[in-house]
Design a protein around this motif. Structure first.
Motif, PDB file in Angstrom:
ATOM      1  N   GLU A  31      10.689 -10.381  -5.080  1.00  0.00           N
ATOM      2  CA  GLU A  31      10.237 -10.981  -3.833  1.00  0.00           C
ATOM      3  C   GLU A  31       9.231 -10.092  -3.103  1.00  0.00           C
ATOM      4  OE1 GLU A  31      13.116 -11.134  -0.608  1.00  0.00           O
ATOM      5  OE2 GLU A  31      14.476  -9.849  -1.754  1.00  0.00           O
ATOM      6  N   HIS A  32       9.402  -8.779  -3.193  1.00  0.00           N
ATOM      7  CA  HIS A  32       8.477  -7.877  -2.514  1.00  0.00           C
ATOM      8  C   HIS A  32       7.101  -7.882  -3.184  1.00  0.00           C
ATOM      9  CE1 HIS A  32      11.877  -6.582  -0.209  1.00  0.00           C
ATOM     10  NE2 HIS A  32      12.499  -6.108  -1.280  1.00  0.00           N
ATOM     11  N   ARG A  34       5.883 -10.372  -4.853  1.00  0.00           N
ATOM     12  CA  ARG A  34       5.292 -11.665  -4.514  1.00  0.00           C
ATOM     13  C   ARG A  34       4.599 -11.604  -3.146  1.00  0.00           C
ATOM     14  NH1 ARG A  34       7.211 -16.658  -6.909  1.00  0.00           N
ATOM     15  NH2 ARG A  34       8.479 -16.251  -8.762  1.00  0.00           N
ATOM     16  N   THR A  35       5.252 -10.959  -2.191  1.00  0.00           N
ATOM     17  CA  THR A  35       4.677 -10.851  -0.849  1.00  0.00           C
ATOM     18  C   THR A  35       3.376 -10.072  -0.873  1.00  0.00           C
ATOM     19  OG1 THR A  35       6.855 -10.967   0.202  1.00  0.00           O
ATOM     20  CG2 THR A  35       5.072  -9.988   1.485  1.00  0.00           C
ATOM     21  N   LEU A  36       3.357  -8.951  -1.588  1.00  0.00           N
ATOM     22  CA  LEU A  36       2.148  -8.131  -1.645  1.00  0.00           C
ATOM     23  C   LEU A  36       1.023  -8.858  -2.374  1.00  0.00           C
ATOM     24  CD1 LEU A  36       3.659  -4.599  -2.317  1.00  0.00           C
ATOM     25  CD2 LEU A  36       2.961  -5.610  -0.150  1.00  0.00           C
ATOM     26  N   ALA A  38       0.591 -12.010  -2.544  1.00  0.00           N
ATOM     27  CA  ALA A  38       0.136 -13.085  -1.665  1.00  0.00           C
ATOM     28  C   ALA A  38      -0.789 -12.578  -0.558  1.00  0.00           C
ATOM     29  CB  ALA A  38       1.336 -13.791  -1.043  1.00  0.00           C
ATOM     30  N   HIS A  39      -0.694 -11.291  -0.219  1.00  0.00           N
ATOM     31  CA  HIS A  39      -1.520 -10.731   0.850  1.00  0.00           C
ATOM     32  C   HIS A  39      -2.672  -9.873   0.327  1.00  0.00           C
ATOM     33  CE1 HIS A  39       1.985 -11.911   3.259  1.00  0.00           C
ATOM     34  NE2 HIS A  39       1.163 -11.873   4.297  1.00  0.00           N
ATOM     35  N   SER A  40      -2.824  -9.818  -0.981  1.00  0.00           N
ATOM     36  CA  SER A  40      -3.882  -8.980  -1.566  1.00  0.00           C
ATOM     37  C   SER A  40      -5.139  -9.800  -1.849  1.00  0.00           C
ATOM     38  CB  SER A  40      -3.388  -8.346  -2.868  1.00  0.00           C
ATOM     39  OG  SER A  40      -4.448  -7.663  -3.522  1.00  0.00           O
ATOM     40  N   GLY A  64      -3.895 -14.611  -1.406  1.00  0.00           N
ATOM     41  CA  GLY A  64      -3.098 -15.750  -1.820  1.00  0.00           C
ATOM     42  C   GLY A  64      -3.662 -16.495  -3.006  1.00  0.00           C
TER      43      GLY A  64
END
Length: 204
Positions: A31-32, A34-36, A38-40, A64
């Motif tokens: 999940e972490h 995925r978050t990074l 999505a923000h890269s 994203g």
């Protein structure tokens, strides 16, 4: 000359990694990650040819735009470029690839190693459309290793601190570089104008 040419000599000089360093390497997109991802908006793609020659290619898109299909698969769209296709030729011959995801203002980076393949079309291409343009090609990476890289490189370089940046006027423009490297008769100013127009008109 102090050349280090064996694994043993290298380990003797630098030592072994801490157990926690090895433990942070995982084989999935959690999940972490995925978050990074999505923000890269910027990722570096590293590939190599069978003869060992290497290539590192910068990839930029709105944050994203890199798709995570599942816990082990991610997709990068190809956008118009210089058509040298070094990365793609390498992937065909040697599927091993490395990715380095950067998030603006974040000193840690996300590293991914895995096996890549080229795909010319798939249902998820609809999700890769940017500014109305659908890519002709995508790189699909099957994740084998994923881990966070510590902040030391960015802290040492002060990369995100504008006060450390050189004045742009003190650096040569792309037009100047190309004019000199290629011995072109065209002025640097004219080349810069052409390059700017071309980059703006063919991003996607």
């Amino acid at each position: 000359m102090g050349t280090i040419d064996t694994h043993e000599a290298l380990r003797e000089l630098l030592g072994e990694p801490k157990p926690t360093t090895r433990r942070k390497i995982i084989d999935r997109i959690d999940e972490h990650a995925r978050t990074l991802i999505a923000h890269s908006p910027f990722v570096l793609l590293a590939t190599s040819a069978p003869d060992g020659s290497c290539d590192v290619s910068p990839r930029g898109d709105p944050a994203g735009s890199v798709l995570v299909l599942d816990d082990r698969t991610l997709v990068l769209a190809d956008r118009p470029g210089n058509k040298l296709i070094d990365s793609f030729r390498n992937i065909i011959d040697n599927p091993h690839a490395g990715l380095l995801f950067l998030v603006p203002g974040m000193n840690e980076t996300l590293r991914v190693n895995g096996r890549a393949k080229l795909v010319a079309d798939a249902p998820y291409f609809d999700e890769l459309v940017v500014r109305g343009k659908r890519p002709k090609l995508a790189v699909v990476v099957e994740v084998e290793e994923l881990f966070m890289h510590c902040a030391k490189a960015f802290l040492r370089s002060s990369l995100w601190q504008p006060e450390t940046w050189p004045e742009r006027a003190a650096l040569p423009t792309m037009g100047t570089i190309l004019r000199d490297q290629m011995s072109l008769p065209t002025s640097a100013e004219e080349l810069d104008a052409r390059l700017t127009e071309g980059a703006l008109n063919s991003q996607y």
